[in-house]
Design an enzyme around this catalytic site. Structure first.
Site, PDB file in Angstrom:
ATOM      1  CB  SER A 145      -0.868   0.008   1.268  1.00 30.19           C
ATOM      2  OG  SER A 145      -1.508   1.257   1.458  1.00 30.19           O
ATOM      3  CE1 TYR A 158      -4.284  -2.039   4.976  1.00 31.75           C
ATOM      4  CE2 TYR A 158      -3.259   0.109   4.694  1.00 31.75           C
ATOM      5  CZ  TYR A 158      -3.834  -1.022   4.154  1.00 31.75           C
ATOM      6  OH  TYR A 158      -3.962  -1.141   2.800  1.00 31.75           O
TER       7      TYR A 158
END
Length: 269
Positions: A145, A158
């Protein structure tokens, strides 16, 4: 591409019954790869994804069911895929997210996000990479990401998982860099780091922003992205898929250890 550059190859794409994972699977299928489909899905959803991937061009597609929080389940899936013909292309796409401050998030949330986003990739890679080395060709593409390169508030597990995935991928790239040859294709390990991508997950945010500002969808997207993504454009999931097709192609034998942002300039700031 549509050149059949992956004919004869088998790809396993985790989290591929919808969204980015399904688009990746269809892009690989269009180039002639067999596809191992995976995800949390009902029998009907799994069958629909398999059919869609076959329609995209996969000569064969099969659904594999594994809870990515469970190392034993992952081992069983990797064993089943090996009996099916072995993994030439492994795309670790399965991932989860929950937002909240460090003070608010629970231990259970931390453990779950790290298990799915980071540990699961380790458990698939440790089974797939040695077999790829034996064959002299292999591609691992981990969907990290933009948050594997930069941080944001309220996303500590995350961000930690995605930074860890980028680091682990670099280690694996170094360990397997000298395997194989230009002719065989070699073994490479890379990350894709998407920014804002057009999936169902972001639709509620687009709708809410549009209602808040009293504007249409394009203006709502531009407003939402203005906070982070300078292009003011989302990426389509199939664009992520095409980047992976390129990384999986023989021509990319010397591209390993990279973390490719597809983020409209987010990480250039």
């Amino acid at each position: 591409m549509q050149n059949g550059v992956l004919a004869g190859r088998t790809a396993l794409v985790t989290g591929s019954v919808q969204g980015i994972g399904l688009a990746i699977a269809k892009s690989l299928a269009a180039e002639g790869a067999r596809i191992g489909v995976h995800g949390l899905a009902s029998a009907e959803q799994a069958a629909a994804a398999v059919a869609e991937i076959q329609d995209a061009g996969a000569p064969d597609a099969r659904f594999f069911d594994a809870d990515m929080r469970d190392p034993d389940a992952i081992d069983a899936m990797m064993e089943a895929v090996e009996h099916w013909g072995g993994v030439d292309i492994l795309v670790n796409n399965a991932g989860i997210q929950k937002t909240g401050s460090i003070a608010e998030l629970t231990r259970e949330t931390w453990d779950m996000i790290l298990a799915v986003n980071l540990s699961a990739a380790f458990f698939t890679m440790r089974r797939a990479l040695p077999k790829m080395a034996e064959r002299g060709y292999g591609r691992v593409v981990n969907i990290a990401s933009v948050h594997g390169l930069v941080a944001s508030k309220d996303k500590s597990p995350y961000v930690a998982s995605k930074f860890g995935l980028v680091g682990m991928s670099r280690v694996a790239a170094l360990e397997y860099a000298s395997v194989g040859s230009r002719e065989a294709g070699g073994v490479t390990v890379n990350c894709i780091c998407p920014g804002w991508t057009e999936t169902a997950i972001i639709e509620p945010q687009i709708t809410a922003r549009g209602e808040q500002l009293g504007v249409g969808r394009p203006e709502a997207i531009a407003s939402l992205l203005a906070e982070k993504q300078p292009s003011l454009r989302t990426s389509r999931p199939d664009e992520i898929g095409q980047a992976i097709v390129w990384l999986a192609s023989p021509i990319a034998h010397n591209i390993t250890g990279i973390s490719l942002p597809i983020d409209g300039g987010w990480t250039a700031q």
